[in-house]
Scaffold this motif. Structure first.
Motif, PDB file in Angstrom:
ATOM      1  N   GLU A 104       0.819  -1.213   0.000  1.00  0.00           N
ATOM      2  CA  GLU A 104       0.000   0.000   0.000  1.00  0.00           C
ATOM      3  C   GLU A 104       0.850   1.259   0.000  1.00  0.00           C
ATOM      4  O   GLU A 104       0.518   2.261  -0.644  1.00  0.00           O
ATOM      5  CB  GLU A 104      -0.938  -0.021   1.205  1.00  0.00           C
ATOM      6  CG  GLU A 104      -1.995  -1.117   1.092  1.00  0.00           C
ATOM      7  CD  GLU A 104      -3.043  -1.021   2.166  1.00  0.00           C
ATOM      8  OE1 GLU A 104      -4.067  -1.717   2.053  1.00  0.00           O
ATOM      9  OE2 GLU A 104      -2.851  -0.259   3.134  1.00  0.00           O
ATOM     10  N   GLU A 107       2.102   1.763  -3.424  1.00  0.00           N
ATOM     11  CA  GLU A 107       1.037   2.375  -4.245  1.00  0.00           C
ATOM     12  C   GLU A 107       0.903   3.859  -3.954  1.00  0.00           C
ATOM     13  O   GLU A 107       0.746   4.674  -4.866  1.00  0.00           O
ATOM     14  CB  GLU A 107      -0.298   1.693  -3.955  1.00  0.00           C
ATOM     15  CG  GLU A 107      -0.598   0.550  -4.873  1.00  0.00           C
ATOM     16  CD  GLU A 107      -1.993  -0.008  -4.599  1.00  0.00           C
ATOM     17  OE1 GLU A 107      -2.291  -1.083  -5.132  1.00  0.00           O
ATOM     18  OE2 GLU A 107      -2.772   0.619  -3.841  1.00  0.00           O
ATOM     19  N   PHE A 228       2.055  -1.097 -11.884  1.00  0.00           N
ATOM     20  CA  PHE A 228       0.657  -1.204 -11.479  1.00  0.00           C
ATOM     21  C   PHE A 228       0.104  -2.610 -11.616  1.00  0.00           C
ATOM     22  O   PHE A 228      -1.097  -2.813 -11.602  1.00  0.00           O
ATOM     23  CB  PHE A 228      -0.215  -0.228 -12.272  1.00  0.00           C
ATOM     24  CG  PHE A 228      -0.469   1.027 -11.528  1.00  0.00           C
ATOM     25  CD1 PHE A 228      -1.413   1.066 -10.522  1.00  0.00           C
ATOM     26  CD2 PHE A 228       0.264   2.169 -11.791  1.00  0.00           C
ATOM     27  CE1 PHE A 228      -1.639   2.223  -9.815  1.00  0.00           C
ATOM     28  CE2 PHE A 228       0.054   3.320 -11.086  1.00  0.00           C
ATOM     29  CZ  PHE A 228      -0.895   3.355 -10.098  1.00  0.00           C
TER      30      PHE A 228
ATOM     31  N   ASP B 118      -5.970   5.769 -11.466  1.00  0.00           N
ATOM     32  CA  ASP B 118      -5.675   4.392 -11.857  1.00  0.00           C
ATOM     33  C   ASP B 118      -6.170   3.362 -10.850  1.00  0.00           C
ATOM     34  O   ASP B 118      -6.729   2.334 -11.226  1.00  0.00           O
ATOM     35  CB  ASP B 118      -4.167   4.235 -12.058  1.00  0.00           C
ATOM     36  CG  ASP B 118      -3.727   4.837 -13.371  1.00  0.00           C
ATOM     37  OD1 ASP B 118      -3.593   4.094 -14.336  1.00  0.00           O
ATOM     38  OD2 ASP B 118      -3.565   6.076 -13.425  1.00  0.00           O
ATOM     39  N   LEU B 119      -5.915   3.674  -9.579  1.00  0.00           N
ATOM     40  CA  LEU B 119      -6.359   2.735  -8.550  1.00  0.00           C
ATOM     41  C   LEU B 119      -7.867   2.563  -8.605  1.00  0.00           C
ATOM     42  O   LEU B 119      -8.400   1.455  -8.479  1.00  0.00           O
ATOM     43  CB  LEU B 119      -5.951   3.222  -7.159  1.00  0.00           C
ATOM     44  CG  LEU B 119      -4.480   3.110  -6.785  1.00  0.00           C
ATOM     45  CD1 LEU B 119      -4.300   3.391  -5.298  1.00  0.00           C
ATOM     46  CD2 LEU B 119      -3.948   1.731  -7.118  1.00  0.00           C
ATOM     47  N   LYS B 122      -8.991   0.521 -11.476  1.00  0.00           N
ATOM     48  CA  LYS B 122      -8.542  -0.866 -11.332  1.00  0.00           C
ATOM     49  C   LYS B 122      -9.448  -1.632 -10.388  1.00  0.00           C
ATOM     50  O   LYS B 122      -9.615  -2.837 -10.504  1.00  0.00           O
ATOM     51  CB  LYS B 122      -7.108  -0.852 -10.794  1.00  0.00           C
ATOM     52  CG  LYS B 122      -6.396  -2.168 -10.907  1.00  0.00           C
ATOM     53  CD  LYS B 122      -4.910  -2.008 -10.653  1.00  0.00           C
ATOM     54  CE  LYS B 122      -4.304  -3.367 -10.379  1.00  0.00           C
ATOM     55  NZ  LYS B 122      -3.264  -3.326  -9.379  1.00  0.00           N
ATOM     56  N   ARG B 123     -10.041  -0.921  -9.449  1.00  0.00           N
ATOM     57  CA  ARG B 123     -10.755  -1.634  -8.382  1.00  0.00           C
ATOM     58  C   ARG B 123     -12.216  -1.256  -8.239  1.00  0.00           C
ATOM     59  O   ARG B 123     -12.870  -1.638  -7.279  1.00  0.00           O
ATOM     60  CB  ARG B 123     -10.036  -1.374  -7.051  1.00  0.00           C
ATOM     61  CG  ARG B 123      -8.692  -2.043  -7.057  1.00  0.00           C
ATOM     62  CD  ARG B 123      -7.850  -1.734  -5.863  1.00  0.00           C
ATOM     63  NE  ARG B 123      -6.508  -2.256  -6.082  1.00  0.00           N
ATOM     64  CZ  ARG B 123      -5.403  -1.809  -5.500  1.00  0.00           C
ATOM     65  NH1 ARG B 123      -5.499  -0.822  -4.648  1.00  0.00           N
ATOM     66  NH2 ARG B 123      -4.225  -2.333  -5.756  1.00  0.00           N
ATOM     67  N   SER B 163     -10.523   3.041  -3.607  1.00  0.00           N
ATOM     68  CA  SER B 163      -9.135   2.831  -4.040  1.00  0.00           C
ATOM     69  C   SER B 163      -8.607   1.482  -3.571  1.00  0.00           C
ATOM     70  O   SER B 163      -7.620   0.980  -4.094  1.00  0.00           O
ATOM     71  CB  SER B 163      -8.242   3.933  -3.481  1.00  0.00           C
ATOM     72  OG  SER B 163      -7.939   3.694  -2.120  1.00  0.00           O
ATOM     73  N   ASN B 165      -7.083   0.816  -1.010  1.00  0.00           N
ATOM     74  CA  ASN B 165      -5.816   0.956  -0.300  1.00  0.00           C
ATOM     75  C   ASN B 165      -6.093   1.538   1.086  1.00  0.00           C
ATOM     76  O   ASN B 165      -6.336   2.731   1.243  1.00  0.00           O
ATOM     77  CB  ASN B 165      -4.891   1.868  -1.102  1.00  0.00           C
ATOM     78  CG  ASN B 165      -3.507   1.955  -0.494  1.00  0.00           C
ATOM     79  OD1 ASN B 165      -3.375   2.137   0.706  1.00  0.00           O
ATOM     80  ND2 ASN B 165      -2.488   1.815  -1.329  1.00  0.00           N
TER      81      ASN B 165
END
Lengths: 230, 230
Positions: A104, A107, A228, B118-119, B122-123, B163, B165
């Motif tokens: 994390e 990221e 990524f 992006d995160l 992606k999720r 995110s 995260n």
DNA sequence: TTTGTATATATGTAGTACATATTTATAAAC
DNA sequence: GTTTATAAATATGTACTACATATATACAAA
């Protein structure tokens, strides 16, 4: 057997010092103390709370560790300005952190880097651009992986410096060991610094010179896209 | 008078406990300890270093405060996994921090938010998108500033959650009070949450549904641009 | 005005004694 | 044999005392 209700919480097992800490914390918060203000001396606090100086000292020691107060002989304790990153820095040890947390953090570093464009464009200087230019040139001439990686680190370091935000800059510096750790140890994360950089850095620099923050962020996304895959 | 050389540093004035802390730190580092490993008991350490148990305890107390070790009666001390954000959280007090640092933290939050695209892509999940949809709708129907701000906070909170995260998510949560403080107290920073959001949030959501990370980051830039006047 | 000296004071360190919680071993009960 | 009680051992937690050390303050001396 009937399962215990998850709502059954363990009875509060606070030590004396824990309670003192909470009490002092509330005292500090409600007192609207500013950095430089002094607080009562240990014996007075001990007396006021009806506990030993030993216990008071241990509670105060916690605040000292966090950088909230400072003490000097015969001057007592004064409120100080804590270093918000300092405490984090002291525990950022790959050995101790679990993999999920490090992933994390990794990221987070990527996210920051991809959102940095505006700050850079707002604060870029000719001197800084010149410096980046020399780094990119060195990068283009590099002949082995070690040189690539060294230049890559330098390039990004200068970028962060260029952001004009010392907190972000320090933050990134702290995160470097984690970054290295992930690249080395984590399965599924490819270290692509060698193959992508020498064209990518040039592109970033050119955009920084004549482009827009959007373009920059986009190119940075491309620059980091391989990471990524986590 | 001849000015004192700036190289003239004050003589190191480390206390006994400071030295013990450094010694133990080196001991912990070089020992390759993992969470769960136990370390010698206080008396043994005191004996080994030739100092009192009092001093050892104070040094250990610092590590305990940082979350590097934990202690339990009759079980001794064990290495633990520190909470990297926890220590920062304990000192994130607008009252104590200086304005420059807070401005930088404010910026850091903006940077993160602009690099989050992006995160999110992606999720993202249908459920999360649906949740955002309801928030945006509430936002569009809001009639006063309080509602706007509440919805704005909720919108961003859900984004962070999306995110995937947890570190970033927690980080943002911690930064909220700083954010509020800046908007309220800092000159030159306009609180534009009322006027920009109800269109901007909708745009962000639509992009998240059918657009690209680049588009999202761009729209987020636009959403936050007013804060960049610092 | 500076420099030296004495004194008071608050934190820093040491040492002792005991409290408290938890483990371990042992005995008792079913 | 498994569980439950009981006792002893042990490491941290708290209290108290004594003294060390550094610093501020006041005052005297140069």
């Amino acid at each position: 057997m009937k399962p215990l209700s998850v709502k059954l919480k363990p009875i509060e097992n606070l030590t004396q010092v824990d309670k003192i800490e909470l009490t002092l914390q509330e005292y500090l918060r409600s007192g609207n103390f500013m950095p430089g203000d002094s607080i009562p001396k240990e014996l007075e606090l001990a007396d006021a709370l009806g506990v030993s100086r030993t216990a008071i000292r241990e509670a105060l020691s916690r605040f000292k560790t966090l950088g909230i107060i400072e003490s000097r002989k015969n001057r007592g304790m004064v409120i100080s300005t804590p270093d918000i990153l300092g405490n984090m820095e002291r525990v950022l040890n790959p050995q101790l952190l679990d993999d999920e947390t490090m992933r994390e953090i990794f990221e987070l570093r990527l996210v920051i880097e991809m959102g940095l464009g505006d700050l850079l464009f707002k604060r870029k200087t000719d001197a800084a651009l010149a410096k980046l230019e020399t780094i990119v040139e060195k990068c283009e001439k590099a002949t082995n992986k070690v040189e690539y990686i060294k230049n890559d680190a330098e390039f990004h370091a200068v970028l962060y410096k260029l952001s004009g935000n010392k907190t972000i800059q320090r933050f990134q510096k702290m995160l470097l060991p984690i970054f290295e750790y992930i690249l080395k140890r984590m399965p599924g994360v490819a270290d692509t610094r060698e193959t992508t950089n020498y064209t990518s850095h040039r592109a970033l620099l050119e955009i920084l010179k004549n482009g827009t923050p959007e373009e920059f962020n986009g190119q940075m996304r491309d620059h980091l896209r391989n990471y990524f895959t986590i």
